[in-house]
Design a protein around this motif. Structure first.
Motif, PDB file in Angstrom:
ATOM      1  N   SER A 457     -22.088   1.337  -0.078  1.00  0.00           N
ATOM      2  CA  SER A 457     -22.282   1.649   1.335  1.00  0.00           C
ATOM      3  C   SER A 457     -21.898   0.487   2.234  1.00  0.00           C
ATOM      4  CB  SER A 457     -23.751   2.006   1.587  1.00  0.00           C
ATOM      5  OG  SER A 457     -24.578   0.903   1.227  1.00  0.00           O
ATOM      6  N   ALA A 458     -21.696  -0.689   1.630  1.00  0.00           N
ATOM      7  CA  ALA A 458     -21.321  -1.840   2.448  1.00  0.00           C
ATOM      8  C   ALA A 458     -19.867  -1.793   2.855  1.00  0.00           C
ATOM      9  CB  ALA A 458     -21.590  -3.134   1.691  1.00  0.00           C
ATOM     10  N   ALA A 459     -19.095  -0.896   2.262  1.00  0.00           N
ATOM     11  CA  ALA A 459     -17.660  -0.844   2.553  1.00  0.00           C
ATOM     12  C   ALA A 459     -17.422  -0.045   3.825  1.00  0.00           C
ATOM     13  CB  ALA A 459     -16.915  -0.217   1.376  1.00  0.00           C
ATOM     14  N   ARG A 460     -17.183  -0.754   4.914  1.00  0.00           N
ATOM     15  CA  ARG A 460     -16.856  -0.103   6.172  1.00  0.00           C
ATOM     16  C   ARG A 460     -15.364  -0.208   6.393  1.00  0.00           C
ATOM     17  NH1 ARG A 460     -21.744  -2.822   7.056  1.00  0.00           N
ATOM     18  NH2 ARG A 460     -20.728  -4.657   7.907  1.00  0.00           N
ATOM     19  N   THR A 461     -14.840   0.472   7.368  1.00  0.00           N
ATOM     20  CA  THR A 461     -13.393   0.533   7.574  1.00  0.00           C
ATOM     21  C   THR A 461     -13.039  -0.048   8.925  1.00  0.00           C
ATOM     22  OG1 THR A 461     -13.582   2.747   8.520  1.00  0.00           O
ATOM     23  CG2 THR A 461     -13.184   2.580   6.147  1.00  0.00           C
ATOM     24  N   GLY A 462     -11.731  -0.331   9.076  1.00  0.00           N
ATOM     25  CA  GLY A 462     -11.211  -0.773  10.359  1.00  0.00           C
ATOM     26  C   GLY A 462     -11.711  -2.161  10.726  1.00  0.00           C
ATOM     27  N   GLN A 463     -11.761  -2.416  12.038  1.00  0.00           N
ATOM     28  CA  GLN A 463     -12.167  -3.730  12.521  1.00  0.00           C
ATOM     29  C   GLN A 463     -13.638  -4.001  12.272  1.00  0.00           C
ATOM     30  OE1 GLN A 463     -11.064  -3.875  16.628  1.00  0.00           O
ATOM     31  NE2 GLN A 463      -8.882  -4.171  16.182  1.00  0.00           N
ATOM     32  N   ASP A 464     -14.408  -2.943  12.023  1.00  0.00           N
ATOM     33  CA  ASP A 464     -15.840  -3.105  11.795  1.00  0.00           C
ATOM     34  C   ASP A 464     -16.148  -3.631  10.400  1.00  0.00           C
ATOM     35  OD1 ASP A 464     -18.575  -2.823  12.606  1.00  0.00           O
ATOM     36  OD2 ASP A 464     -18.699  -1.082  11.286  1.00  0.00           O
ATOM     37  N   ARG A 465     -15.152  -3.679   9.511  1.00  0.00           N
ATOM     38  CA  ARG A 465     -15.418  -4.070   8.130  1.00  0.00           C
ATOM     39  C   ARG A 465     -15.431  -5.594   8.000  1.00  0.00           C
ATOM     40  NH1 ARG A 465     -11.334  -2.286   3.480  1.00  0.00           N
ATOM     41  NH2 ARG A 465     -10.142  -4.029   4.329  1.00  0.00           N
ATOM     42  N   PRO A 466     -16.461  -6.167   7.395  1.00  0.00           N
ATOM     43  CA  PRO A 466     -16.490  -7.622   7.200  1.00  0.00           C
ATOM     44  C   PRO A 466     -15.562  -8.027   6.060  1.00  0.00           C
ATOM     45  CG  PRO A 466     -18.392  -6.622   6.162  1.00  0.00           C
ATOM     46  CD  PRO A 466     -17.654  -5.507   6.852  1.00  0.00           C
ATOM     47  N   ARG A 467     -15.382  -9.300   5.933  1.00  0.00           N
ATOM     48  CA  ARG A 467     -14.645  -9.810   4.789  1.00  0.00           C
ATOM     49  C   ARG A 467     -15.444  -9.512   3.526  1.00  0.00           C
ATOM     50  NH1 ARG A 467     -12.529 -16.059   3.960  1.00  0.00           N
ATOM     51  NH2 ARG A 467     -10.596 -15.498   2.893  1.00  0.00           N
ATOM     52  N   ARG A 468     -14.752  -9.158   2.437  1.00  0.00           N
ATOM     53  CA  ARG A 468     -15.417  -8.842   1.182  1.00  0.00           C
ATOM     54  C   ARG A 468     -14.960  -9.828   0.109  1.00  0.00           C
ATOM     55  NH1 ARG A 468     -14.103  -2.914  -0.246  1.00  0.00           N
ATOM     56  NH2 ARG A 468     -12.018  -3.705   0.226  1.00  0.00           N
ATOM     57  N   ALA A 469     -15.919 -10.339  -0.634  1.00  0.00           N
ATOM     58  CA  ALA A 469     -15.622 -11.362  -1.644  1.00  0.00           C
ATOM     59  C   ALA A 469     -16.347 -11.043  -2.934  1.00  0.00           C
ATOM     60  CB  ALA A 469     -16.030 -12.745  -1.139  1.00  0.00           C
ATOM     61  N   VAL A 470     -15.668 -11.277  -4.052  1.00  0.00           N
ATOM     62  CA  VAL A 470     -16.269 -11.174  -5.387  1.00  0.00           C
ATOM     63  C   VAL A 470     -16.311 -12.582  -5.970  1.00  0.00           C
ATOM     64  CG1 VAL A 470     -16.026 -10.286  -7.724  1.00  0.00           C
ATOM     65  CG2 VAL A 470     -15.471  -8.820  -5.771  1.00  0.00           C
ATOM     66  N   VAL A 471     -17.515 -13.036  -6.330  1.00  0.00           N
ATOM     67  CA  VAL A 471     -17.692 -14.348  -6.955  1.00  0.00           C
ATOM     68  C   VAL A 471     -17.969 -14.114  -8.439  1.00  0.00           C
ATOM     69  CG1 VAL A 471     -18.998 -16.495  -6.978  1.00  0.00           C
ATOM     70  CG2 VAL A 471     -18.582 -15.313  -4.814  1.00  0.00           C
ATOM     71  N   LEU A 472     -16.979 -14.410  -9.273  1.00  0.00           N
ATOM     72  CA  LEU A 472     -17.090 -14.207 -10.715  1.00  0.00           C
ATOM     73  C   LEU A 472     -17.698 -15.452 -11.347  1.00  0.00           C
ATOM     74  CD1 LEU A 472     -16.448 -12.720 -13.382  1.00  0.00           C
ATOM     75  CD2 LEU A 472     -14.158 -13.723 -13.266  1.00  0.00           C
ATOM     76  N   MET A 473     -18.819 -15.277 -12.067  1.00  0.00           N
ATOM     77  CA  MET A 473     -19.482 -16.388 -12.757  1.00  0.00           C
ATOM     78  C   MET A 473     -19.488 -16.109 -14.257  1.00  0.00           C
ATOM     79  SD  MET A 473     -22.662 -17.366 -10.231  1.00  0.00           S
ATOM     80  CE  MET A 473     -22.823 -18.934 -11.084  1.00  0.00           C
ATOM     81  N   THR A 474     -18.774 -16.935 -15.011  1.00  0.00           N
ATOM     82  CA  THR A 474     -18.658 -16.689 -16.443  1.00  0.00           C
ATOM     83  C   THR A 474     -18.413 -17.989 -17.181  1.00  0.00           C
ATOM     84  OG1 THR A 474     -17.429 -15.475 -18.135  1.00  0.00           O
ATOM     85  CG2 THR A 474     -16.191 -16.231 -16.231  1.00  0.00           C
ATOM     86  N   GLU A 475     -18.850 -18.029 -18.445  1.00  0.00           N
ATOM     87  CA  GLU A 475     -18.537 -19.137 -19.343  1.00  0.00           C
ATOM     88  C   GLU A 475     -17.757 -18.654 -20.565  1.00  0.00           C
ATOM     89  OE1 GLU A 475     -22.331 -20.775 -20.315  1.00  0.00           O
ATOM     90  OE2 GLU A 475     -22.555 -21.826 -18.402  1.00  0.00           O
ATOM     91  N   ALA A 476     -17.418 -17.348 -20.569  1.00  0.00           N
ATOM     92  CA  ALA A 476     -16.751 -16.750 -21.735  1.00  0.00           C
ATOM     93  C   ALA A 476     -15.390 -16.204 -21.325  1.00  0.00           C
ATOM     94  CB  ALA A 476     -17.613 -15.627 -22.310  1.00  0.00           C
ATOM     95  N   ARG A 477     -14.397 -16.392 -22.189  1.00  0.00           N
ATOM     96  CA  ARG A 477     -13.068 -15.857 -21.933  1.00  0.00           C
ATOM     97  C   ARG A 477     -13.088 -14.335 -22.068  1.00  0.00           C
ATOM     98  NH1 ARG A 477     -11.685 -20.451 -25.075  1.00  0.00           N
ATOM     99  NH2 ARG A 477     -10.492 -22.003 -23.894  1.00  0.00           N
TER     100      ARG A 477
END
Length: 806
Positions: A457-477
């Motif tokens: 539900s956080a995915a908005r469209t157009g100019q109203d949409r904020p920047r979206r970021a995925v922060v991947l945290m892993t120690e395994a290949r």
């Protein structure tokens, strides 16, 4: 036991002694030899907190005595003290002088050294400046001899303080000794004190405390000090002087306070060690009887004596506890401090949380919970997210956070934006389970699922949409392919950031598309230091590479023995990070690699690898050559065999060579480098080493084409500077005839903003790439065909450069 030992024992039977076995004799000898070794602990300890010890040290450095007073140092220079402790005694005296206003009208200082006999080093009226007194004390020479403290005291009773003033001026005697006098000291010490002399007894080495009590004025606790702890002893001396009104040395806020302390004495004790066979003679008979005799061992031990030490404590800048959020206050003198803050709160002097995200961003933390992840690693990742939320989500923050866990499948544990209240968010994070660490590590699949449904539900469209970021945290290949899913996520305008260990750095760089978007940690505490970096990257707008400028780029790496394999690996990592910044394809950026050492080798040509992933793999496989390298020969190799059309270079495209070298073998490189520049190829030198050689300066040329790096591990810190230079060179106007695209000695002629090749006799084709042997066309000397395998049609026909800005 042999006859020799038997006769010895029988001769000594009536003296009732026990001959010590040889191994016990060795032990006793070692105890004797090492008895004089100073212990690692001080012989007088003030039992207070480290904070109070710091305040005592700080106060001693701030003290200043400006009064009319005569101070005489009586320094023990006997053999029992030794040269090392004599030097420490001098250091103590010099430290005391640092706090004295020495001149003939105020504080006068003199010194006497004593051993078998006293020797006047300098009288009190000899010097009128602090510098002169300190220099004279420093130059005192160790005498050696017996410890005749009593004789030295009688010398002062007869002659008084040499160079001193009348009896109306307070007199202070500072005796620095180990307290092991070979004569009587009680009577002369008492007579000195009856004359009004304030006597300080300062112990050195392993002092005999009872004798120091005999020497010192009362109260003893305020007049007995330990020279080994210089700042503590100086504080104690001046604290006593200020209490007796001889010197006024502290500010009104500073107070002299009693503290529990402990004095130690090195004693020799005898202990029963056991029994050993021995032979004794029997009275009235010549018989020798065997028996078990007791034997003892001697040990040097410390015996402790409780005492009270009086020291000056001044109000510290940390008393008000100015550091917030668990920060540690570190005083700097009496009025300044700095805070050692937790990583998430390091922006301000008082560790206030100043990381609040001002940009509008939705952040989904993607935590690995597969078989390749340990429970401790998963808990650390959760703790990282919690601390980030506490530091970055303030009342005015426009950021929202969610958490997903993945192994073979993605599980959305905390949807983005579900919790606005930070305590509720933290409690929900505590409830996220590890999941047992089962299943394969399918990072690629998780990235695709996160792009498709991770923001809900956080995915908005157009100019109203904020920047979206995925922060991947892993120690395994990852056990699946990640490049495709990463492109899929970036195509949906997701910012991909990676946090992981060194083992997964390369994979995280491939996923995020840039080493600038990867945060690598070396340990648990270092993980939390990445929080401010992550904060900065979430709100910054990053543009990779040179905005799709066309470029032929060759990296030239020094792989000689002067560099070494470990540093060569650092070079490889550096150029891989740079290559990640470019859109590698035949229409935009081409990258080649040359290594040199015992020989010069083209690791891969400009046209060998057509994708960034292929370039990165090939860079990792570049060989380390060793041997003696010639930078000049390598540059000539690039001129003749790399930056040429039939080896993959493109006409009309900017060309650049980046030389990464330790500087050895660069003496012959200036002329080949200039030859490349004259041919339209830009050359940048990255020189590594503590000293920049003149040969590297000449190699860099007259333009600003040199980056100096102190050490190989610092290369990564200069990547932005290198990228700025490369992108600047990519925008320079290009002469399509430099280097010449014409083969077989054809001539390049500029024509209507482009070029054409005028072939010599026997040459044909757009670039004179074909040779014909006609009857009326004589063979041109030196223009024989290229060897087999060197000329391929696909290599001879130049690619059309992409338009600027693609």
């Amino acid at each position: 036991m042999g006859p020799r030992h038997q006769s010895a024992e029988s001769r000594g039977a009536d003296r009732s002694y026990v001959k010590m076995p040889s191994f016990l004799l060795l032990e006793a000898l070692c105890l004797f030899l090492f008895a004089g070794v100073p212990p690692s602990l001080p012989l007088q300890e003030v039992h207070v907190s480290q904070e109070t010890i710091g305040k005592i040290s700080a106060a001693s450095k701030m003290m200043w005595c400006s009064a009319v007073v005569d101070i005489l140092f009586l320094i023990d220079g006997s053999h029992s003290v030794g040269k090392g402790s004599f030097e420490r005694s001098k250091h103590f005296a010099i430290t005391v002088c640092d706090a004295l206003d020495i001149n003939l009208r105020k504080v006068r200082v003199g010194a006497v050294q004593f051993s078998s006999a006293p020797r006047l080093e300098f009288p009190l009226d000899a010097f009128s400046t602090q510098q002169e007194v300190k220099a004279k004390i420093k130059g005192m020479v160790f005498k050696g001899g017996r410890t005749e403290t009593g004789h030295a005291l009688k010398y002062l009773l007869r002659k008084g303080f040499p160079g001193g003033r009348n009896a109306s001026v307070p007199q202070v005697l500072v005796i620095v000794t180990d307290g092991r006098s070979q004569g009587h000291v009680a009577l002369p010490a008492k007579q000195l004190k009856q004359r009004g002399v304030a006597v300080f007894a300062v112990g050195v080495r392993f002092p005999r405390w009872e004798e120091l009590h005999t020497l010192a004025s009362e109260p003893w606790e305020q007049h007995i000090l330990m020279a080994e702890q210089v700042e503590d002893a100086a504080n104690g001396l001046f604290s006593t002087l200020s209490g007796s009104a001889i010197c006024t040395i502290t500010s009104p806020e500073c107070k002299v306070q009693p503290h529990p302390c402990q004095r130690k004495t090195l004693e020799t004790v005898r202990e029963l060690a056991g029994h050993a066979p021995c032979w004794r003679g029997s009275r009235g008979t010549d018989a020798i009887l065997a028996a078990l005799c007791p034997f003892s061992s001697w040990k040097r031990v410390f015996l402790t004596h409780p005492a009270t030490c009086h020291r000056t404590i001044c109000p510290g800048p940390c008393d008000s506890q100015p550091c917030q959020n668990g920060g540690t206050c570190v005083p700097e003198g009496l009025d300044r401090y700095h805070c050692l803050c937790p990583p998430a709160f390091g922006g301000e002097a008082d560790c206030a949380p100043k990381l609040s995200l001002e940009c509008r961003v939705d952040v989904l933390f993607l935590l690995a919970g597969s078989a390749g992840t340990t429970p401790e690693g998963f808990l650390r990742a959760k703790a990282f997210v919690k601390r980030f939320a506490q530091a970055a989500l303030g009342e005015d923050s426009r950021a929202r956070i969610g958490v997903a866990r993945y192994a073979a499948e993605l599980a959305l544990a905390v949807p983005v934006g579900e919790y606005q209240d930070v305590p509720d968010l933290v409690r929900s994070l505590d409830a996220v389970p590890f999941g047992g660490g089962g299943g394969a590590t399918l990072t690629g699949s998780a990235l695709r699922q996160a792009a498709e449904r991770g923001f809900g539900s956080a995915a908005r469209t157009g100019q109203d949409r904020p920047r979206r970021a995925v922060v991947l945290m892993t120690e395994a290949r990852s056990q699946d392919e990640v490049a495709g899913p990463a492109r899929f996520a970036r195509a949906r305008e997701l910012l991909l950031l990676g946090v992981g260990s060194e083992a997964v750095r390369a994979e995280l760089e491939e996923i995020t598309g840039s080493p600038e978007r990867v945060m690598v940690y070396t340990g648990p505490q270092d993980l939390f230091s990445q929080i401010p970096k992550l904060h900065g990257k979430l709100c910054s707008r990053q543009r990779p590479g040179c905005q799709a400028q066309s470029l032929d780029l060759v990296f030239m790496l020094d792989a000689s023995a002067s560099v070494g394999p470990e540093n060569f690996a650092q070079m490889q990592s550096f150029v891989r990070s740079c290559a990640l910044q470019f859109d590698v394809n035949p229409d935009v950026t081409q990258i080649g690699l040359v290594v040199y050492g015992a020989r010069v080798q083209t690791a891969f040509r400009l046209d060998t690898h057509l994708t960034r992933a292929a370039v990165l793999r090939a860079m990792s496989q570049a060989p380390y050559l060793g041997g003696a390298g010639s930078t000049g020969m390598a540059l000539l190799h690039i001129y003749d065999k790399v930056m040429v059309v039939h080896k993959g270079a493109r006409p009309g495209v900017p060309k650049a060579v980046v030389v990464v070298t330790g500087g050895s073998g660069a003496e012959d490189a200036a002329v080949p480098a200039q030859k490349l520049r004259d041919n339209g190829v830009s050359v940048l030198v990255v020189g590594v080493g503590p000293v920049l050689t003149e040969a590297l300066r000449r190699l860099a040329g007259p333009r600003d084409s040199l980056i100096h790096v102190a050490a190989y591990e610092d290369l990564r810190h200069h990547q932005d500077m290198l990228m700025e230079w490369i992108c600047q060179e990519a925008k320079r106007p290009v002469n399509p005839c430099r280097p010449s695209p014409c083969l077989n000695k054809g001539t390049c002629v500029l024509h209507d903003g482009s070029y054409r090749c005028e072939c010599r006799a026997g040459g044909e084709g757009p670039h004179c790439e074909r040779r014909t042997l006609r009857g009326d066309a004589p063979r041109i000397r030196g223009s024989s065909p290229e060897p087999a395998g060197e000329q391929q049609p696909s290599q001879l026909l130049p690619r059309r450069p992409g338009p600027p800005g693609r």
